[in-house]
Design an enzyme around this catalytic site. Sequence first.
Site, PDB file in Angstrom:
ATOM      1  N   GLU A 113     -31.893  13.924   0.772  1.00 50.39           N
ATOM      2  CA  GLU A 113     -32.976  14.359   1.439  1.00 50.39           C
ATOM      3  C   GLU A 113     -33.569  12.959   2.699  1.00 50.39           C
ATOM      4  O   GLU A 113     -32.934  12.137   2.392  1.00 50.39           O
ATOM      5  CB  GLU A 113     -34.191  14.931   1.450  1.00 50.39           C
ATOM      6  CG  GLU A 113     -33.981  15.658   1.228  1.00 50.39           C
ATOM      7  CD  GLU A 113     -35.364  17.399   0.400  1.00 50.39           C
ATOM      8  OE1 GLU A 113     -36.249  16.267   1.134  1.00 50.39           O
ATOM      9  OE2 GLU A 113     -34.515  18.332  -0.691  1.00 50.39           O
ATOM     10  N   HIS A 241     -44.023  16.717   9.012  1.00 51.79           N
ATOM     11  CA  HIS A 241     -42.589  16.840   8.687  1.00 51.79           C
ATOM     12  C   HIS A 241     -42.344  17.385  10.195  1.00 51.79           C
ATOM     13  O   HIS A 241     -42.244  17.980  10.857  1.00 51.79           O
ATOM     14  CB  HIS A 241     -42.141  18.582   7.762  1.00 51.79           C
ATOM     15  CG  HIS A 241     -40.830  18.520   7.169  1.00 51.79           C
ATOM     16  ND1 HIS A 241     -39.947  19.119   7.479  1.00 51.79           N
ATOM     17  CD2 HIS A 241     -41.169  18.900   6.195  1.00 51.79           C
ATOM     18  CE1 HIS A 241     -38.809  18.636   6.845  1.00 51.79           C
ATOM     19  NE2 HIS A 241     -39.035  18.628   6.150  1.00 51.79           N
ATOM     20  N   ARG A 288     -39.773  10.194   6.979  1.00 51.10           N
ATOM     21  CA  ARG A 288     -39.820  11.457   7.405  1.00 51.10           C
ATOM     22  C   ARG A 288     -41.037  10.616   8.637  1.00 51.10           C
ATOM     23  O   ARG A 288     -40.954  11.286  10.409  1.00 51.10           O
ATOM     24  CB  ARG A 288     -40.571  12.456   7.031  1.00 51.10           C
ATOM     25  CG  ARG A 288     -39.789  13.116   6.087  1.00 51.10           C
ATOM     26  CD  ARG A 288     -41.287  14.594   5.965  1.00 51.10           C
ATOM     27  NE  ARG A 288     -40.369  15.000   4.840  1.00 51.10           N
ATOM     28  CZ  ARG A 288     -40.632  15.720   3.852  1.00 51.10           C
ATOM     29  NH1 ARG A 288     -41.570  15.990   3.648  1.00 51.10           N
ATOM     30  NH2 ARG A 288     -39.273  16.235   3.316  1.00 51.10           N
ATOM     31  N   HIS A 349     -47.723  18.909   6.934  1.00 53.57           N
ATOM     32  CA  HIS A 349     -46.887  19.115   6.086  1.00 53.57           C
ATOM     33  C   HIS A 349     -47.426  18.111   4.677  1.00 53.57           C
ATOM     34  O   HIS A 349     -48.258  18.912   3.397  1.00 53.57           O
ATOM     35  CB  HIS A 349     -45.867  18.544   6.335  1.00 53.57           C
ATOM     36  CG  HIS A 349     -44.861  18.766   4.889  1.00 53.57           C
ATOM     37  ND1 HIS A 349     -44.728  20.509   5.142  1.00 53.57           N
ATOM     38  CD2 HIS A 349     -43.926  18.218   4.261  1.00 53.57           C
ATOM     39  CE1 HIS A 349     -43.153  20.498   4.140  1.00 53.57           C
ATOM     40  NE2 HIS A 349     -43.730  18.932   3.234  1.00 53.57           N
ATOM     41  N   ARG A 384     -44.461   9.516   2.108  1.00 57.52           N
ATOM     42  CA  ARG A 384     -44.033  10.209   1.124  1.00 57.52           C
ATOM     43  C   ARG A 384     -42.856  10.131   0.987  1.00 57.52           C
ATOM     44  O   ARG A 384     -42.102  10.769   1.900  1.00 57.52           O
ATOM     45  CB  ARG A 384     -44.745  11.172   0.680  1.00 57.52           C
ATOM     46  CG  ARG A 384     -43.914  11.780  -0.468  1.00 57.52           C
ATOM     47  CD  ARG A 384     -44.464  13.615  -0.512  1.00 57.52           C
ATOM     48  NE  ARG A 384     -44.762  14.737   0.144  1.00 57.52           N
ATOM     49  CZ  ARG A 384     -43.827  15.611   0.114  1.00 57.52           C
ATOM     50  NH1 ARG A 384     -43.077  15.155  -0.658  1.00 57.52           N
ATOM     51  NH2 ARG A 384     -44.055  16.634   1.029  1.00 57.52           N
TER      52      ARG A 384
HETATM   53  P1  FAD Z   1     -50.607  24.002  -3.895  1.00 59.86           P
HETATM   54  O1  FAD Z   1     -49.655  24.071  -5.294  1.00 59.86           O
HETATM   55  O2  FAD Z   1     -50.704  23.678  -3.259  1.00 59.86           O
HETATM   56  O3  FAD Z   1     -51.450  25.084  -5.228  1.00 59.86           O
HETATM   57  C1  FAD Z   1     -53.390  24.332  -4.803  1.00 59.86           C
HETATM   58  C2  FAD Z   1     -53.513  25.680  -5.656  1.00 59.86           C
HETATM   59  O4  FAD Z   1     -55.501  25.416  -5.328  1.00 59.86           O
HETATM   60  C3  FAD Z   1     -53.432  27.079  -4.914  1.00 59.86           C
HETATM   61  O5  FAD Z   1     -53.420  28.338  -6.118  1.00 59.86           O
HETATM   62  C4  FAD Z   1     -55.057  27.495  -4.352  1.00 59.86           C
HETATM   63  O6  FAD Z   1     -55.280  28.597  -4.190  1.00 59.86           O
HETATM   64  C5  FAD Z   1     -55.726  26.259  -5.142  1.00 59.86           C
HETATM   65  N1  FAD Z   1     -57.472  26.455  -4.208  1.00 59.86           N
HETATM   66  C6  FAD Z   1     -57.268  25.473  -3.478  1.00 59.86           C
HETATM   67  N2  FAD Z   1     -58.551  25.575  -3.043  1.00 59.86           N
HETATM   68  C7  FAD Z   1     -59.794  26.246  -4.092  1.00 59.86           C
HETATM   69  C8  FAD Z   1     -60.470  26.296  -4.371  1.00 59.86           C
HETATM   70  N3  FAD Z   1     -61.262  26.557  -3.402  1.00 59.86           N
HETATM   71  N4  FAD Z   1     -61.495  26.985  -5.217  1.00 59.86           N
HETATM   72  C9  FAD Z   1     -59.928  27.811  -6.541  1.00 59.86           C
HETATM   73  N5  FAD Z   1     -58.754  27.391  -6.589  1.00 59.86           N
HETATM   74  C10 FAD Z   1     -58.315  25.957  -4.970  1.00 59.86           C
HETATM   75  N6  FAD Z   1     -42.754  19.306  -1.617  1.00 59.86           N
HETATM   76  C11 FAD Z   1     -40.936  18.875  -2.936  1.00 59.86           C
HETATM   77  O7  FAD Z   1     -40.958  17.696  -3.452  1.00 59.86           O
HETATM   78  N7  FAD Z   1     -40.067  19.347  -2.539  1.00 59.86           N
HETATM   79  C12 FAD Z   1     -39.733  20.233  -1.391  1.00 59.86           C
HETATM   80  O8  FAD Z   1     -38.970  20.655  -1.489  1.00 59.86           O
HETATM   81  C13 FAD Z   1     -41.358  20.218  -0.975  1.00 59.86           C
HETATM   82  N8  FAD Z   1     -41.552  21.763   0.339  1.00 59.86           N
HETATM   83  C14 FAD Z   1     -42.923  21.926   0.653  1.00 59.86           C
HETATM   84  C15 FAD Z   1     -42.380  22.782   1.403  1.00 59.86           C
HETATM   85  C16 FAD Z   1     -43.654  23.636   2.168  1.00 59.86           C
HETATM   86  C17 FAD Z   1     -43.403  24.204   2.922  1.00 59.86           C
HETATM   87  C18 FAD Z   1     -44.381  22.861   1.585  1.00 59.86           C
HETATM   88  C19 FAD Z   1     -46.879  23.295   2.247  1.00 59.86           C
HETATM   89  C20 FAD Z   1     -45.292  22.096   0.986  1.00 59.86           C
HETATM   90  C21 FAD Z   1     -43.335  20.987   0.403  1.00 59.86           C
HETATM   91  N9  FAD Z   1     -43.506  20.774   0.040  1.00 59.86           N
HETATM   92  C22 FAD Z   1     -42.171  20.194  -0.911  1.00 59.86           C
HETATM   93  C23 FAD Z   1     -44.874  19.589  -0.577  1.00 59.86           C
HETATM   94  C24 FAD Z   1     -44.921  20.654  -2.317  1.00 59.86           C
HETATM   95  O9  FAD Z   1     -45.135  21.649  -2.066  1.00 59.86           O
HETATM   96  C25 FAD Z   1     -47.287  20.285  -2.473  1.00 59.86           C
HETATM   97  O10 FAD Z   1     -47.191  18.855  -2.346  1.00 59.86           O
HETATM   98  C26 FAD Z   1     -47.208  20.686  -3.893  1.00 59.86           C
HETATM   99  O11 FAD Z   1     -46.492  21.417  -3.944  1.00 59.86           O
HETATM  100  C27 FAD Z   1     -48.865  20.937  -4.319  1.00 59.86           C
HETATM  101  O12 FAD Z   1     -48.706  21.200  -5.517  1.00 59.86           O
HETATM  102  P2  FAD Z   1     -50.698  20.979  -5.900  1.00 59.86           P
HETATM  103  O13 FAD Z   1     -50.796  22.191  -6.905  1.00 59.86           O
HETATM  104  O14 FAD Z   1     -50.886  19.952  -5.632  1.00 59.86           O
HETATM  105  O15 FAD Z   1     -51.009  22.414  -5.032  1.00 59.86           O
HETATM  106  C1  SIN Z   2     -38.520  19.721   2.875  1.00 57.46           C
HETATM  107  O1  SIN Z   2     -38.003  21.151   1.976  1.00 57.46           O
HETATM  108  O2  SIN Z   2     -38.189  19.376   4.106  1.00 57.46           O
HETATM  109  C2  SIN Z   2     -39.618  19.549   2.335  1.00 57.46           C
HETATM  110  C3  SIN Z   2     -39.201  18.782   0.961  1.00 57.46           C
HETATM  111  C4  SIN Z   2     -40.226  17.448   0.792  1.00 57.46           C
HETATM  112  O3  SIN Z   2     -41.798  18.076   1.215  1.00 57.46           O
HETATM  113  O4  SIN Z   2     -40.724  17.429   0.140  1.00 57.46           O
END
Ligand code: FAD
Ligand code: SIN
Length: 523
Positions: A113, A241, A288, A349, A384
């Site tokens: 990527e 993104h 990015r 993003h 990032r």
């Molecule tokens: P999240 O997975 O967002 O989880 C947050 C949790 O907190 C959820 O369960 C939510 O309900 C809960 N929550 C929030 N506020 C509250 C509250 N007040 N009370 C109770 N619960 C709450 N990153 C990569 O490294 N590779 C990728 O390929 C990639 N692709 C992506 C594609 C998309 C479409 C998106 C949106 C992001 C992508 N990212 C990717 C970024 C990555 O997915 C996220 O940064 C990562 O998953 C965040 O994980 P997390 O556990 O911190 O938060």
């Molecule tokens: C993507 O698949 O392009 C998202 C990857 C990322 O946010 O790290």
Amino acid sequence: MRSKYDFLIIGSGIAGLSYALKVASHGKVCIVTKASAQESSTRYAQGGIAAVMYTPDTHEKHIRDTIIAGDHLCNENIVRLTITESTQRIKELIKWGARFDKTKSGRYDLAKEGGHSEYRVLHHKDSTGNEIEKTLLEKIFNHPNIEVRQNTFAIDIITEHHLGREVNRRTPEITCFGAYVLNPKTQLVDTILSKVTMICTGGVGNVYSTTTNPVISTGDGIAMVYRAKGKIENMEFIQFHPTSLYNPSEKPSFLITEALRGAGAVLKTLDFKEFMHKYDARGSLAPRDIVARAIDNEMKINGCDYVYLDCSRIEKVELIDHFPNIYAKCLSIGIDISKEMIPVVPAAHYICGGIKVNEWSCSSIENLYASGECASTGLHGSNRLASNSLLEALVFSHRASENSILKSKSIAICNEIPDWNAEGMVMNEEMVLITQSIKELQSIMSHYVGIVRSDLRLKRAFDRLEIIYNETEDLYNKSILTLSICELRNMINIGYLIIKMAINRKESLGLHYSIDYPRPSAS
Ligand code: FAD
Ligand code: SIN
């Protein structure tokens, strides 16, 4: 209702779930999550998770790529430890049951990527996050020490402030005793007391009108810690993104993974001309921040609402085999990506900053940890590197588990915490006020605090936001609490932090680009 746990985790994405699995053999665990357990950004991750698996890749190369993408604001010590621990954490995830694609020879099929100098992104087709989330949740629901409270919204963390003591940003030691949460059955506020609290609430994308983030990403954890006077940093670095599907009626915006560009797709203007080499020698695979700014610029020059992603260099069988979701999604709106170009546009993003934590994921508040997108570890600097986010969450949730298991042995639950006081609160009938304020906030952030900023735009954003802030605080202080009013309040806090930190940064760096402080090399 009052309850007590050893470990309270707010959020059920990769950060919260992987931490829960590690601490659960050392005490009682409660996960609160504001929607259904699987709803998270994690679930929608497409491209994959970056880690060094085989030669010719090396830790040093991944470290260098991360620091270059981060525009030299990364904490090198943190980059080094994250990347040297990456392979171990991935192996653990695989042992837990996550399946990543392999080649015919049995080796992992690594993708490339933007900003990566080697093929190092493990993936499960184009739905890597779903595979990870499913794997972790299955283990969580089968664990006897873990209780999951779904549809339960965390309102605020509990600190000395709730004991009636004055707490401000100079208070040397603030302690976290748990959290107040909104009970979905009673609509009342429950008190959860815990020895250790872990914030894993994810990102903030919904402060912008166009985002790839699911609706749960409203910056709640960062706002809670800010209100509790914890340290927050680097909020100005919002990653857009470059390629979300241009389909204006759809919210959130559907992501078109960067891995497509890694496989050979290229960006083109509406008259089918490649343009990325005008901006960067790495073309469509530049980091990015550069690609998103280039698209923004092309859209402005040409007065159009999107640009194209041309996938015609990728074989149809490869498109269908590696990117089945994207292929099906585009087909569902009448675009056959093996023949036609995809209209794409940048979308908010990822937030690089957040709750400041140290190398063990400890926040500035005692007994409070943060991991995942809501945390600012120092890994990403001002931009990032793709697919480093899932990795960061795994590494820091692991580190937090080691530190907090030890620490929890000497922490006693605080029993003097009062229950939430809802006296004098009235039902707010005017839902329209809240939805309208959310739209206003998103409009302010999108128009004045987007990919390209200026002092004047930021000042305008600040002044406009102050009006909504005052109106919302007024409403919040007299309303019976609902998820919407709490989320609005949190999003306003987040907007304020992004704008204020953007105003304070008098330079263009990584994702923060201001026309008032151009870089000599900037285009
Ligand atoms: P999240 O997975 O967002 O989880 C947050 C949790 O907190 C959820 O369960 C939510 O309900 C809960 N929550 C929030 N506020 C509250 C509250 N007040 N009370 C109770 N619960 C709450 N990153 C990569 O490294 N590779 C990728 O390929 C990639 N692709 C992506 C594609 C998309 C479409 C998106 C949106 C992001 C992508 N990212 C990717 C970024 C990555 O997915 C996220 O940064 C990562 O998953 C965040 O994980 P997390 O556990 O911190 O938060
Ligand atoms: C993507 O698949 O392009 C998202 C990857 C990322 O946010 O790290």
